[in-house]
Design a protein around this motif. Sequence first.
Motif, PDB file in Angstrom:
ATOM      1  N   MET A  17      25.163   1.112  32.976  1.00 54.25           N
ATOM      2  CA  MET A  17      26.025   1.050  31.801  1.00 54.25           C
ATOM      3  C   MET A  17      25.436   1.857  30.642  1.00 54.25           C
ATOM      4  N   VAL A  18      24.111   1.782  30.460  1.00 43.49           N
ATOM      5  CA  VAL A  18      23.467   2.529  29.382  1.00 43.49           C
ATOM      6  C   VAL A  18      23.594   4.026  29.613  1.00 43.49           C
ATOM      7  N   VAL A  19      23.356   4.467  30.861  1.00 43.93           N
ATOM      8  CA  VAL A  19      23.458   5.888  31.198  1.00 43.93           C
ATOM      9  C   VAL A  19      24.885   6.392  30.988  1.00 43.93           C
ATOM     10  N   LEU A  20      25.865   5.540  31.253  1.00 44.98           N
ATOM     11  CA  LEU A  20      27.272   5.932  31.079  1.00 44.98           C
ATOM     12  C   LEU A  20      27.704   5.929  29.618  1.00 44.98           C
ATOM     13  N   GLY A  21      26.831   5.490  28.726  1.00 42.81           N
ATOM     14  CA  GLY A  21      27.129   5.613  27.302  1.00 42.81           C
ATOM     15  C   GLY A  21      27.356   4.327  26.548  1.00 42.81           C
ATOM     16  N   MET A  22      27.272   3.171  27.201  1.00 43.02           N
ATOM     17  CA  MET A  22      27.461   1.906  26.490  1.00 43.02           C
ATOM     18  C   MET A  22      26.247   1.626  25.609  1.00 43.02           C
ATOM     19  N   ARG A  23      26.472   1.062  24.437  1.00 39.59           N
ATOM     20  CA  ARG A  23      25.380   0.696  23.541  1.00 39.59           C
ATOM     21  C   ARG A  23      24.443  -0.291  24.230  1.00 39.59           C
ATOM     22  N   VAL A  24      23.138  -0.113  23.959  1.00 37.64           N
ATOM     23  CA  VAL A  24      22.133  -0.952  24.613  1.00 37.64           C
ATOM     24  C   VAL A  24      22.377  -2.429  24.344  1.00 37.64           C
ATOM     25  N   ILE A 305      18.495  -6.722  19.137  1.00 35.06           N
ATOM     26  CA  ILE A 305      17.590  -7.826  19.496  1.00 35.06           C
ATOM     27  C   ILE A 305      18.363  -8.957  20.159  1.00 35.06           C
ATOM     28  N   TRP A 306      19.502  -9.335  19.573  1.00 32.58           N
ATOM     29  CA  TRP A 306      20.309 -10.414  20.169  1.00 32.58           C
ATOM     30  C   TRP A 306      20.705 -10.082  21.606  1.00 32.58           C
ATOM     31  N   GLY A 307      21.279  -8.900  21.790  1.00 30.49           N
ATOM     32  CA  GLY A 307      21.760  -8.527  23.117  1.00 30.49           C
ATOM     33  C   GLY A 307      20.647  -8.468  24.138  1.00 30.49           C
ATOM     34  N   VAL A 308      19.537  -7.841  23.765  1.00 32.10           N
ATOM     35  CA  VAL A 308      18.444  -7.674  24.720  1.00 32.10           C
ATOM     36  C   VAL A 308      17.782  -9.018  25.032  1.00 32.10           C
ATOM     37  N   LEU A 309      17.707  -9.916  24.066  1.00 26.63           N
ATOM     38  CA  LEU A 309      17.069 -11.205  24.328  1.00 26.63           C
ATOM     39  C   LEU A 309      17.879 -12.070  25.291  1.00 26.63           C
ATOM     40  N   ILE A 310      19.181 -11.871  25.327  1.00 24.63           N
ATOM     41  CA  ILE A 310      19.979 -12.555  26.357  1.00 24.63           C
ATOM     42  C   ILE A 310      19.581 -12.044  27.735  1.00 24.63           C
ATOM     43  N   ALA A 355      14.630   4.205  20.707  1.00 22.39           N
ATOM     44  CA  ALA A 355      13.287   3.639  20.783  1.00 22.39           C
ATOM     45  C   ALA A 355      13.294   2.109  20.811  1.00 22.39           C
ATOM     46  N   ILE A 356      14.038   1.488  19.899  1.00 16.70           N
ATOM     47  CA  ILE A 356      14.030   0.026  19.822  1.00 16.70           C
ATOM     48  C   ILE A 356      14.609  -0.592  21.086  1.00 16.70           C
ATOM     49  N   GLY A 357      15.740  -0.066  21.540  1.00 26.30           N
ATOM     50  CA  GLY A 357      16.352  -0.578  22.762  1.00 26.30           C
ATOM     51  C   GLY A 357      15.438  -0.417  23.962  1.00 26.30           C
TER      52      GLY A 357
END
Length: 466
Positions: A17-24, A305-310, A355-357
């Motif tokens: 999904m990230v490679v296809l362009g969706m936000r991290v 941060i919210w999304g990645v922590l899930i 970088a953050i993602g």
Amino acid sequence: MDEITIGLWVSGFMLAMVVLGMRVAFAAAMAGLFGLIWLRWNGFDYAPDRLWKSIEISVKIAGQVPHSKVSSQALSLIPTFILIGYLAYYAKLTSALFEAAKRWIAWVPGGLAVSTVFATAGFAAVSGASVATAAVFARIAIPEMLKIGYNKQFAAGVVAAGGTLASLIPPSAILVIYAIIVEQDVGKLLLAGFIPGAFSAVIYALLIIGIAVVFKNVGPPVSGFTWRERFESLPPALPIVAVVVIIIFFVYNPFGDAWGTPTEGGAVGAFIVFLMALYRGMRMTQLKEALIETAKLTVMIFTIIWGVLIYVRFLGFADLPGAFSDWITSLETSPMLILVCILLAYAVLGMFMDAIGMLLLTLPVVYPAVMALNGGETVTAAESTFGMSGTMCAIWFGILVVKMAEFCLITPPIGLNCFVVAGVRDDLTVQDVFKGVTPFFIADGLTIAALVAFPGIVLWLPSLAG
């Protein structure tokens, strides 16, 4: 299906999904929620009547993440650090800093570019945002360099590369994020960033001087400033020094107890810069813009941060970090070679992610593996692989990965600082900026090699703090 396999499939789905362009942030949140549901339903042997129950439990788990993690006091450092940078711009501290650096340093070959690097380093000491640093100096420094005949690609590359120093030199938002993710002391990590950040600036400066000596038409020196003019340029830039000293003493006081917490130091620093901006004529519209831009950048960071922590919560249930650590430690290869390979993987990954993602997604898996390579989080220096305790290894690795994040800010095709510089300057294309930053890849490679080979560069200051 076992939990590790589910973890690998969901991680692959998220990366796709990230490679296809969706936000991290959204890709990680979706993958994390989907993975939690899959794991729970797998535990119910995929019984059709238990699917809704699996969804209900997983949504509750995912819903607890934003409040439980983002309510951390340490994260309040991020908006204050970002606000300091925007207020410093309206207080005209950036232009004062650049003018002082120009009058003192511009006489060397490539002097205006060297002045820009040290000015960005100084501004980085009151700003936690690389993007803001690059945008500010694209407006201030590039016109000055073009006026005296600098190559425009080189001038743009200097600003884009100099802006990355804000990731490492405290106050640094990304260092705070690293500290939260790996549960390490924020103050020690901020202290650890000072010397490597200054070291990076010196390496950049030496590279610029070398290029200017070899290619005479790239960056002519600037002369003619009297000693009186040089000393007159210092007082307007002194408030930056005051803010840096205050933040340091709130983190570590060499003469006694620290004055307070890093969070309190950030707030006091922001208040001082705010007063300075008012004194120097900041208007209400400018204050409003500073607050809005701070809010925008803070919301963006917190959303990631919210999304990645899930997703991280899902990884914990799938035990993927533990499995990766076991695999890494089972390899019959030099631990230092494995560490270098991990850093090279960050360089490649940074070409496609911000970088953050990138750090938020990888650290939950990579950090435990690196700590296991060293002997664990509680290992002593005498018993460790890398010759440092578990706490010092966490700090050392943090500076290394943040330096890699700096590197990723200027690498194509996602190098964010390059897009920012090109966006600010109508006479530059993104391709121009990417060409201009190419020599700085060498400087960053040398810096990272030095930090790996000589950990004392990173660990000396935090070791003084105990």
